[in-house]
Scaffold this active site. Structure first.
Site, PDB file in Angstrom:
ATOM      1  N   ASP A 174      47.595  36.315  40.083  1.00 44.73           N
ATOM      2  CA  ASP A 174      46.561  35.763  40.961  1.00 44.73           C
ATOM      3  C   ASP A 174      47.055  35.538  42.398  1.00 44.73           C
ATOM      4  OD1 ASP A 174      45.135  35.529  38.539  1.00 44.73           O
ATOM      5  OD2 ASP A 174      45.820  33.480  38.232  1.00 44.73           O
ATOM      6  N   GLU A 200      34.854  36.820  38.209  1.00 41.97           N
ATOM      7  CA  GLU A 200      35.659  35.642  38.553  1.00 41.97           C
ATOM      8  C   GLU A 200      36.432  35.949  39.825  1.00 41.97           C
ATOM      9  OE1 GLU A 200      38.383  34.730  35.378  1.00 41.97           O
ATOM     10  OE2 GLU A 200      39.076  36.785  35.187  1.00 41.97           O
TER      11      GLU A 200
HETATM   12  O1  FUB Z   1      45.281  33.235  35.828  1.00 41.53           O
HETATM   13  C1  FUB Z   1      44.283  32.684  35.012  1.00 41.53           C
HETATM   14  C2  FUB Z   1      42.986  33.349  35.269  1.00 41.53           C
HETATM   15  O2  FUB Z   1      43.082  34.736  34.971  1.00 41.53           O
HETATM   16  C3  FUB Z   1      42.567  33.330  36.706  1.00 41.53           C
HETATM   17  O3  FUB Z   1      42.104  32.104  37.122  1.00 41.53           O
HETATM   18  C4  FUB Z   1      41.574  34.422  36.680  1.00 41.53           C
HETATM   19  O4  FUB Z   1      41.151  34.850  37.935  1.00 41.53           O
HETATM   20  C5  FUB Z   1      42.337  35.469  35.914  1.00 41.53           C
HETATM   21  O5  FUB Z   1      43.232  36.171  36.721  1.00 41.53           O
END
Ligand code: FUB
Length: 448
Positions: free
Chosen positions: A32, A208
């Site tokens: 991320d 997301e």
């Molecule tokens: O790293 C945990 C979660 O996985 C993140 O918050 C999302 O965007 C995905 O990458």
């Protein structure tokens, strides 16, 4: 929290295992990546995946803290060590290991680090919320606020300050991507959050990780999207104002991961006149995609402002100095036959990869090596070969000038072998190493 403790945490760690290639952090898992340009350097704020110490998260994301990394040349990265950890944030559920994707923003002399995490049971609105930690410097010490931001329920915060100086925060919540204005203090919402419209609906696949940026008066709303019921690709929409309306682009920024990593999470930043896409795959953990590694590749815009698709590379960005250990396994090109890559030690992937040349004329090419600065008369390789063999080192490509012939001895273990250079190269060149004749030679690195 004691200031002295925070100061201790902010002490710059020695540069860890890092590189110009992908992935670019090699001594720990990272995911991320939000890249920001602060004080003339690129700072990357990633999540910090760890193998779970608790049974409940053995097969899931597990993160206890955040590091920040910085670089001036995108080749050498400094690990500034832990900036925020779950045990030091009053509102975070203890032992929840939910320090997911963060961001950092600068305003009025302060740095604001935004991060999601699971809230303590005693807080209203249980689940994931977003908090802030504030610092005078981009690498800390960051002082966490006592409570999360009121009104944000979700994950993956991202901030934007628009051309009029208005700050916004975006996040992923309950199937939607959300946005809201931030007050001047960067700690509170200024108004009611909105669902960012014109994006694919929830039943068209998970969205997301919003990342919003402005270029030439256009706002780019970019996000990971499970479009094809498999893994996430990176999609985007464009608009004239920070909260839309937006128009979806037809082509993604990046296709789904070739390694089957379920998530991708990214950021886009301009640095010294070049745009870059930071993202993640699971290079160091091929069999468990919740232990990820961050990468960076160049990104280019079309004349109409749309984004050219980024093809993930191992070579990454930046120039590699010839006198450093050049990891050929992060290649630009491999011959179609007789060349392959493997881990040096599959039981400990942090030892890195090796290139295996096992057929006459099999080759590996590694672009952008800088021979300036130090004149070298020899080439050295770390090598393993069960029988005698010969390697040719050229500049440019298969027809390029041979600058060294390396006689590889028979050996039962990794060994370093040197050979004289036929001529001393200068400037930046693509490096080309091939097997001449029979054999099977494993190469860890080469340097001049
Ligand atoms: O790293 C945990 C979660 O996985 C993140 O918050 C999302 O965007 C995905 O990458």
């Amino acid at each position: 929290m004691k200031k002295s403790f925070l100061l201790l945490l902010s002490v710059v760690a020695a540069t860890g295992a890092a590189s110009a290639q992908n992935p670019f952090i090699l001594d720990q898992f990272t995911a991320d990546p939000t890249a920001r340009v602060f004080e003339g350097k690129v700072y990357v704020y990633p999540s910090h995946d760890i193998p779970s110490p608790i049974e409940r998260l053995k097969e899931w994301f597990c993160m206890a803290d955040y590091h920040v990394f910085s670089s001036e040349n995108l080749t050498d990265w400094t690990d500034h060590d832990v900036i925020v950890s779950q045990d030091r944030v009053p509102w975070v559920a203890s032992g929840s290991y939910t320090m997911w994707a963060p961001d950092c923003a600068y305003r009025n002399g302060k740095y604001y680090f935004y991060f999601p995490a699971m809230v303590r049971d005693t807080l209203i609105g249980r689940g994931m919320m977003v908090g802030v930690a504030v610092s005078d410097k981009p690498y800390g010490a960051f002082m966490p606020q006592a409570e999360p931001i009121k009104g944000i329920y979700g994950i993956d915060p991202c901030t934007l300050i628009d051309r009029n100086g208005q700050a916004y925060i975006y996040w992923a919540g309950f199937g939607n991507l959300m946005g809201a204005k931030l007050k001047e203090n960067m700690l509170e919402l200024d108004g009611t959050p909105v669902v960012v419209g014109e994006l694919p609906a929830g039943d068209k696949g998970l969205k997301e990780g919003p990342f919003v940026f402005e270029r030439n008066g256009k706002y780019y709303f970019t996000f990971p999207w499970v479009k094809n019921s498999a893994t996430e690709l990176l999609a985007y929409a464009m608009g004239d104002s920070p909260l839309g309306p937006f128009t979806m682009a037809e082509e993604p920024i990046m296709d789904e991961s070739p390694t089957g990593c379920w998530t991708n999470h990214h950021s886009i930043v301009e640095y010294k006149g070049q745009w870059y896409l930071f993202y993640h795959h699971n290079d160091l953990s091929p069999h468990f995609d919740k232990n990820r590694s961050i990468r960076v590749d160049s990104l280019t815009f079309n004349p109409d402002g749309t984004i050219q698709k980024v093809i993930p590379t191992l070579r990454g960005v930046g120039i590699t100095d010839a006198w450093r250990e050049i990891q050929l396994d992060r290649y630009s090109r491999l011959s179609s036959k007789g060349a392959s890559i493997d881990f040096i030690n599959p039981a400990n992937t942090f030892e890195g990869w090796k290139t295996i040349l096992s057929e006459n004329s099999a080759y590996v090419q590694y672009n952008r090596v800088n021979f300036g600065g130090k004149e070298s008369k020899t080439v050295k390789v770390r090598i393993f070969s069960a029988a005698e063999a010969k390697l040719l080192v050229r500049l440019g490509g298969p027809e390029g000038k041979v600058i060294a012939e390396i006689s590889v001895p028979e050996s039962s273990q990794w060994t370093e072998v040197s050979a004289a250079l036929k001529s001393a190269p200068a400037g930046v060149h693509d490096l080309f190493v091939s097997l001449e004749g029979k054999g099977s030679v494993e190469i860890d690195w080469i340097k001049f």
